[in-house]
Design a protein around this motif. Sequence first.
Motif, PDB file in Angstrom:
ATOM      1  N   SER A  95      -1.963  40.164  82.355  1.00  0.00           N
ATOM      2  CA  SER A  95      -0.545  40.265  82.708  1.00  0.00           C
ATOM      3  C   SER A  95      -0.241  41.468  83.583  1.00  0.00           C
ATOM      4  O   SER A  95       0.927  41.755  83.848  1.00  0.00           O
ATOM      5  N   LEU A  96      -1.268  42.159  84.048  1.00  0.00           N
ATOM      6  CA  LEU A  96      -1.072  43.351  84.874  1.00  0.00           C
ATOM      7  C   LEU A  96      -1.109  42.992  86.348  1.00  0.00           C
ATOM      8  O   LEU A  96      -1.741  41.996  86.741  1.00  0.00           O
ATOM      9  N   PRO A  97      -0.472  43.813  87.191  1.00  0.00           N
ATOM     10  CA  PRO A  97      -0.574  43.583  88.645  1.00  0.00           C
ATOM     11  C   PRO A  97      -2.019  43.715  89.107  1.00  0.00           C
ATOM     12  O   PRO A  97      -2.835  44.380  88.475  1.00  0.00           O
ATOM     13  N   TRP A 124       1.775  43.330  78.890  1.00  0.00           N
ATOM     14  CA  TRP A 124       2.050  44.717  79.249  1.00  0.00           C
ATOM     15  C   TRP A 124       3.413  44.808  79.940  1.00  0.00           C
ATOM     16  O   TRP A 124       3.853  43.852  80.576  1.00  0.00           O
ATOM     17  N   PHE A 125       4.048  45.964  79.820  1.00  0.00           N
ATOM     18  CA  PHE A 125       5.292  46.204  80.547  1.00  0.00           C
ATOM     19  C   PHE A 125       5.352  47.679  80.920  1.00  0.00           C
ATOM     20  O   PHE A 125       4.753  48.534  80.259  1.00  0.00           O
ATOM     21  N   ALA A 127       0.625  48.054  94.351  1.00  0.00           N
ATOM     22  CA  ALA A 127       1.579  47.797  93.275  1.00  0.00           C
ATOM     23  C   ALA A 127       1.063  48.388  91.972  1.00  0.00           C
ATOM     24  O   ALA A 127      -0.082  48.812  91.861  1.00  0.00           O
ATOM     25  N   GLY A 128       1.910  48.384  90.946  1.00  0.00           N
ATOM     26  CA  GLY A 128       1.481  48.728  89.607  1.00  0.00           C
ATOM     27  C   GLY A 128       1.336  50.202  89.342  1.00  0.00           C
ATOM     28  O   GLY A 128       0.370  50.637  88.736  1.00  0.00           O
ATOM     29  N   ARG A 129       2.301  51.017  89.769  1.00  0.00           N
ATOM     30  CA  ARG A 129       2.198  52.451  89.576  1.00  0.00           C
ATOM     31  C   ARG A 129       2.929  52.880  88.310  1.00  0.00           C
ATOM     32  O   ARG A 129       3.843  52.229  87.851  1.00  0.00           O
ATOM     33  N   GLY A 130       2.497  54.044  87.757  1.00  0.00           N
ATOM     34  CA  GLY A 130       3.187  54.596  86.607  1.00  0.00           C
ATOM     35  C   GLY A 130       2.456  54.365  85.303  1.00  0.00           C
ATOM     36  O   GLY A 130       1.226  54.342  85.247  1.00  0.00           O
ATOM     37  N   ILE A 131       3.233  54.164  84.202  1.00  0.00           N
ATOM     38  CA  ILE A 131       2.677  54.002  82.857  1.00  0.00           C
ATOM     39  C   ILE A 131       2.992  52.601  82.347  1.00  0.00           C
ATOM     40  O   ILE A 131       4.109  52.103  82.493  1.00  0.00           O
ATOM     41  N   TYR A 132       1.983  51.984  81.742  1.00  0.00           N
ATOM     42  CA  TYR A 132       2.131  50.656  81.152  1.00  0.00           C
ATOM     43  C   TYR A 132       1.918  50.746  79.649  1.00  0.00           C
ATOM     44  O   TYR A 132       1.173  51.604  79.163  1.00  0.00           O
ATOM     45  N   LYS A 133       2.559  49.807  78.929  1.00  0.00           N
ATOM     46  CA  LYS A 133       2.507  49.816  77.465  1.00  0.00           C
ATOM     47  C   LYS A 133       2.282  48.397  76.957  1.00  0.00           C
ATOM     48  O   LYS A 133       2.796  47.426  77.515  1.00  0.00           O
ATOM     49  N   ASP A 165       8.284  56.678  71.942  1.00  0.00           N
ATOM     50  CA  ASP A 165       7.214  55.704  72.211  1.00  0.00           C
ATOM     51  C   ASP A 165       7.192  55.241  73.667  1.00  0.00           C
ATOM     52  O   ASP A 165       6.913  54.077  73.953  1.00  0.00           O
ATOM     53  N   GLY A 166       7.519  56.161  74.581  1.00  0.00           N
ATOM     54  CA  GLY A 166       7.410  55.865  75.989  1.00  0.00           C
ATOM     55  C   GLY A 166       8.617  55.220  76.622  1.00  0.00           C
ATOM     56  O   GLY A 166       8.592  54.949  77.836  1.00  0.00           O
ATOM     57  N   ASN A 167       9.669  54.975  75.866  1.00  0.00           N
ATOM     58  CA  ASN A 167      10.837  54.308  76.448  1.00  0.00           C
ATOM     59  C   ASN A 167      11.576  55.199  77.438  1.00  0.00           C
ATOM     60  O   ASN A 167      12.137  54.713  78.424  1.00  0.00           O
ATOM     61  N   ASN A 168      11.587  56.506  77.174  1.00  0.00           N
ATOM     62  CA  ASN A 168      12.219  57.462  78.083  1.00  0.00           C
ATOM     63  C   ASN A 168      11.320  58.689  78.225  1.00  0.00           C
ATOM     64  O   ASN A 168      10.616  59.069  77.282  1.00  0.00           O
ATOM     65  N   TRP A 169      11.391  59.312  79.425  1.00  0.00           N
ATOM     66  CA  TRP A 169      10.556  60.471  79.702  1.00  0.00           C
ATOM     67  C   TRP A 169      11.395  61.590  80.309  1.00  0.00           C
ATOM     68  O   TRP A 169      12.394  61.336  80.995  1.00  0.00           O
ATOM     69  N   LYS A 170      10.943  62.822  80.078  1.00  0.00           N
ATOM     70  CA  LYS A 170      11.560  63.967  80.746  1.00  0.00           C
ATOM     71  C   LYS A 170      10.461  64.970  81.098  1.00  0.00           C
ATOM     72  O   LYS A 170       9.425  65.052  80.429  1.00  0.00           O
TER      73      LYS A 170
END
Length: 751
Positions: A160-162, A202-203, A188-194, A240-245
């Motif tokens: 399910s990943l790019p 994955w999302f 494509a597909g940059r950043g963090i996946y969970k 759990d990764g939903n928001n980051w700072k």
Amino acid sequence: MKKIYFLIILFCIINISYSQWVKVSNGLPKQKVVALTTKGNKIFAAVGNSGVIVNNNNSGIFLSTNNGLNWYAANNGMQDTNNVSSLITCGINIIAGTSKGFYKTTNDGLSWYQSNNGLPSNSPINAMSVNGATIAACVSATKVYISTNEGSSWFYASSSLPDPIYCRSIAINGNSIFFGTEYTYQIAGRGIYKSTNNGISWFTVNNGISNNVNILSLAANGTNLFAGTRENGIYLSTNDGNNWKQVNNGLPSESGFSVLAINGTSVFTGTGGYSSLYYGIYKSTNNGANWFAVNNGIQFNSLKINSLAVNNTNIFAGTADNLYTTSNGGTNWFIASDGIPGCTRILTYSSIGTNTFIGSYYGYGVYVSSDYGINWNQINNGLPINFINGYILASSNAYLFSGIDGSGQNGYGVYKSSDNGANWIAANNNFPVNTYRTIIACNGSNIIANAHNWGVYISTNLGISWNAAPIYTTFNIPASCFTFLRNKVFAGTNSTSSTGYGIFSSTNNGTNWVTSSDGIPTNAHIRCLSVNGNNIFAGTGLYTAHNGHGIYKSTNSGLNWFAVNNGINSNAEISFIICNGLNIFAADLDRGIYLSTDNGENWTLKNEGLPAFYLLGALGVSGNYLFVNVDGQELYRRSISEITSTNPISSNVSYEYYLSQNFPNPFNPSTKIKFEIPETPLSPPFGKGGIVSLKIFDILGREVAILINDKLTPGSHEVDWNASEFASGVYFYSLIADGVIIDTKKLVLLK
């Protein structure tokens, strides 16, 4: 084999007291430590390529059971020990990610086997994370595989990943699996996946993370998840990764954060990645709100951090050239790499009084030892460090000079020290500073240097000023070596031009040069020059396509040369020649150290105690010791008086080879081994006057020491083995004649 003992003859047992080459690398850089893991009181370190010549016997996985005080190799069963990228502990198992998939051990590294069920063949592993029996791994840089049975089998978890996607880091936190991407090679597909269902789906979870950020590392601490990036420092998620700072207060902005480790309430991060600026290790005790550097004890060249691991109160840091440990939360770090192979490629040696100096490669700089190599210290104050390939040393009077190989960077050239290297100043007046491969030699107040892309320069006032002394005025010929014979200077070249090869000489400090190559084959690469009395020796050879391998000698100030290669291999690559009184030493890149005691007429190999090697490095003399760099990694020394001592041999000989049991046995740290060499053996091998070897092997059958490797006169011999640098245990020793193992016996070292 059956042993026929001697007739009734009185034998004189001769104590040969063969000295051995002894490793003297304490204080010098070690290999690159790329991964760490712990299991109980055991620490495992993956040691890999540091950009130097690597012998596979000196890379792979090493184990310590005493918090890093000592290490030993634990690679049995691994095919490619130079390409271990990651390590994890899973239950009773240690799993290693390599360039050929996964290796697994259930007995703490005594034996390894491949564990690639479900994985494509020869798949390189980039990163791993573990939680209970579940392991998630980045495979072939673009795929995620998961195992739920401690690595016994794997299933594809990227559908399910790019595509394409580049997986750089991975972490498991409870039921969630996270992986971070690197966008260098992807669209494509940059950043963090969970994933919360073992990779079925994955999302992305990038809320608060900037676009186009490379995620170099991930680590979880309860509900907190940390992400180290190349560009934007460190991010924190508390849900759990939903928001980051971003949590970068106190962190340097110019470096990437390639590793993260958590020890209780403390979070540690190491600078690395692809940045050219490294700042070492940082620590936070308040979940990243504030960070502070904890680098006390870590050397400048070790500030690139490749791995971090926690074992109770001890933290281990693997760097680009060493392994460090701390037991007080990073307040102080100590080198913990005894037993891990070195990575110091040494270019030159020099000495002033009782001080021995080495010039190293890859920006490590200059080291000094005041005890003939037992301990070394860096002395780089005032020397350029960044973008340096190497440091070439020479000494004259009380001054030490360093020619800098700066890869064309500005600000380099020649540096000078008047206080045994404690401080350095540039000595580049009229010398081209944007040069590289600066080779240097001294004779009183005359200093000669090759500024590779500018030609030869000479100083007659100890480096205060320089004058150009080109060998040819019409085109530049780079010199590869220099030597002096009274008022005459000689330059060896490596040019393949029909007019630019061979040896040149000057009697007026380089104002004029004449060819001095009569007898030297056309296009011979002159690697080294050395003077012994009125004799000059030239070491030649580089590529098999070039002529003139071996050693050449001149007895008339360079007017004529003739080969002196009796005992030297016909394809020898002679890279260093050292003259020490009546003794002449020559280093053959592929075969070892040769000795001549008759002005080069005959040569004998003197490799006793050297490990099996791929390529010999620099050869040098300080005091009564000869030093040699092996495979660009470890430094060895040997007493010159022991190498060159003449040993009486009994004229009464046996009819058979015979190997005696060592005494004492068990022993600590020295033992004696006696053996017999026949004049005419009654059984194979029948060779007379061949090479005899006495070798030591560990319990796994690995060669750990060579006590003798030489032509021996028939008779009775005795050799001492000093095992002070070896761990307690069972070892074996074998007598080998002309390549045939005569006998093997067991000996026990008890410390």
